[in-house]
Write a protein that holds these residues in place. Structure first.
Motif, short mmCIF file in Angstrom:
data_model
loop_
_atom_site.label_atom_id
_atom_site.label_comp_id
_atom_site.label_asym_id
_atom_site.label_seq_id
_atom_site.Cartn_x
_atom_site.Cartn_y
_atom_site.Cartn_z
N ALA A 30 37.01 36.33 47.27
CA ALA A 30 37.34 36.18 45.85
C ALA A 30 38.51 37.07 45.43
O ALA A 30 38.72 38.15 45.99
CB ALA A 30 36.13 36.51 44.99
N ASN A 31 39.25 36.59 44.46
CA ASN A 31 40.18 37.44 43.72
C ASN A 31 39.38 38.02 42.56
O ASN A 31 38.86 37.26 41.73
CB ASN A 31 41.37 36.63 43.21
CG ASN A 31 42.21 36.10 44.35
OD1 ASN A 31 42.66 36.86 45.20
ND2 ASN A 31 42.43 34.80 44.38
N VAL A 32 39.27 39.33 42.50
CA VAL A 32 38.35 39.97 41.56
C VAL A 32 39.12 40.77 40.52
O VAL A 32 40.02 41.55 40.85
CB VAL A 32 37.38 40.92 42.31
CG1 VAL A 32 36.43 41.58 41.34
CG2 VAL A 32 36.61 40.15 43.37
N ILE A 33 38.73 40.57 39.26
CA ILE A 33 39.24 41.41 38.17
C ILE A 33 38.09 42.26 37.67
O ILE A 33 37.06 41.71 37.22
CB ILE A 33 39.79 40.58 36.99
CG1 ILE A 33 40.88 39.61 37.48
CG2 ILE A 33 40.34 41.49 35.90
CD1 ILE A 33 40.47 38.18 37.49
N ILE A 34 38.21 43.57 37.79
CA ILE A 34 37.18 44.45 37.25
C ILE A 34 37.64 44.93 35.88
O ILE A 34 38.81 45.27 35.69
CB ILE A 34 36.87 45.64 38.18
CG1 ILE A 34 38.13 46.44 38.50
CG2 ILE A 34 36.22 45.14 39.47
CD1 ILE A 34 37.87 47.70 39.32
N SER A 35 36.73 44.94 34.93
CA SER A 35 37.08 45.36 33.58
C SER A 35 36.16 46.47 33.12
O SER A 35 35.06 46.65 33.64
CB SER A 35 37.02 44.18 32.61
OG SER A 35 35.68 43.80 32.35
N GLY A 36 36.64 47.20 32.12
CA GLY A 36 35.87 48.29 31.55
C GLY A 36 36.74 49.05 30.57
O GLY A 36 37.86 48.61 30.25
N ARG A 37 36.26 50.18 30.10
CA ARG A 37 36.98 50.91 29.06
C ARG A 37 37.83 52.06 29.57
O ARG A 37 38.65 52.59 28.84
CB ARG A 37 35.98 51.44 28.02
CG ARG A 37 35.27 50.33 27.25
CD ARG A 37 34.33 50.88 26.22
NE ARG A 37 33.21 51.59 26.83
CZ ARG A 37 32.20 52.14 26.14
NH1 ARG A 37 32.19 52.05 24.82
NH2 ARG A 37 31.23 52.75 26.77
N THR A 38 37.63 52.46 30.83
CA THR A 38 38.31 53.65 31.35
C THR A 38 39.32 53.25 32.42
O THR A 38 38.94 52.89 33.54
CB THR A 38 37.30 54.65 31.94
OG1 THR A 38 36.27 54.90 30.97
CG2 THR A 38 37.98 55.96 32.31
N LYS A 39 40.60 53.35 32.10
CA LYS A 39 41.65 52.91 33.00
C LYS A 39 41.61 53.63 34.34
O LYS A 39 41.73 53.01 35.40
CB LYS A 39 43.02 53.11 32.35
CG LYS A 39 44.17 52.72 33.26
CD LYS A 39 45.53 53.00 32.62
CE LYS A 39 46.65 52.66 33.59
NZ LYS A 39 47.99 52.96 33.01
N GLU A 40 41.45 54.96 34.31
CA GLU A 40 41.50 55.75 35.53
C GLU A 40 40.41 55.31 36.52
O GLU A 40 40.66 55.17 37.72
CB GLU A 40 41.37 57.24 35.22
CG GLU A 40 42.52 57.83 34.43
CD GLU A 40 42.52 57.45 32.96
OE1 GLU A 40 43.59 57.59 32.32
OE2 GLU A 40 41.46 57.01 32.46
#
Length: 255
Positions: A30-40
């Protein structure tokens, strides 16, 4: 590979179960995009995943899953850079510890938002994107991460238990709504597992003894073990399963 050429989004993908799931999906094509609030945290997780598998399969996008406008930005990012959306893993969550009579309204709202509202907002925005996508047939699925606490009340987690129980029933409602589009929706309810959120308890001998005593398998789970079940629910191996909840608790509920 089960997810070859598919695009997957994992919310709360910067650590713990979310990160383990993103890594497994990427390993399986899969090509995966992880998301969340903390860029680092997201940047480090995406870099680690790519290093482990030896190719650029993971990307990140900073978005608060409780804010519709930020999830809309995520949807536009996917639309600009990827060929459709196949898999959504609603993993973002968190908790506080307090009893009902000691819980403030603000604390209640915070826990409900991060665990329940986030699932609704992401499912609404990305689910609609999936229904309007040019991707025809094939495997498309949403997996919502609930919890053992959604099955068994915990006096010190009333807000969390309530939110996760609602996630399980929301999953059933969403499964009915998206079935005509060929999109399956299931939930996974982990028991106690080793994650950054549970680190505080892993060194507490009394607490760990209680966990082992109340778990049929006599141990805590790992993020990787939970990730394997999530990947199964998201894959075509579960092609005739929708509206179900998979309890992965080491046998807690049978003791």
């Amino acid at each position: 590979m089960r997810f070859a050429e598919m695009t997957a989004v994992v919310t709360g993908g910067g650590s713990g179960i979310g990160k383990a799931t993103a890594l497994l999906l990427a390993k399986e094509g899969a090509n995966v995009i992880i998301s969340g609030r903390t860029k680092e945290k997201l940047e480090a997780a995406a870099e680690e995943i790519n290093q482990v598998i030896g190719e650029e399969r993971a990307a990140y996008f900073v978005a608060d899953s409780t804010k519709e406008e930020e999830v809309q930005d995520l949807a536009r990012f996917i639309d600009d850079y990827y060929m459709g959306l196949h898999i959504v893993i609603n993993n973002a969550g968190g908790s506080l510890q307090s009893k009902i009579l000691d819980t403030s309204v603000e604390e209640w709202d915070i826990v409900q938002e991060v665990n329940l509202k986030s699932v609704f907002v992401v499912s609404k925005v990305l689910g609609k994107m999936m229904t309007e996508s040019q991707v025809i047939g094939g495997n498309r699925a949403i997996v919502n991460i609930a919890s053992l606490s959604g099955h068994k009340a915990a006096s010190h987690l009333p807000h969390y238990s309530s939110a996760k129980a609602a996630v399980i029933n929301f999953t059933r409602a969403l499964a009915l709504e998206l079935a005509p589009y060929g999109i399956r929706v299931n939930s996974v309810s982990p028991g106690f597992a080793e994650t950054p959120l549970t680190e505080w308890s892993l060194t507490n001998e009394k607490f760990m003894q209680s966990i082992k005593r109340n778990t049929a398998l006599g141990r805590v789970g790992t993020s990787e073990e939970i990730a394997k079940v999530i990947a199964f629910a998201a894959s075509s191996d579960a092609s005739y399963m929708t509206g179900s909840d998979l309890l992965v608790d080491g046998g807690w509920m049978i003791t």
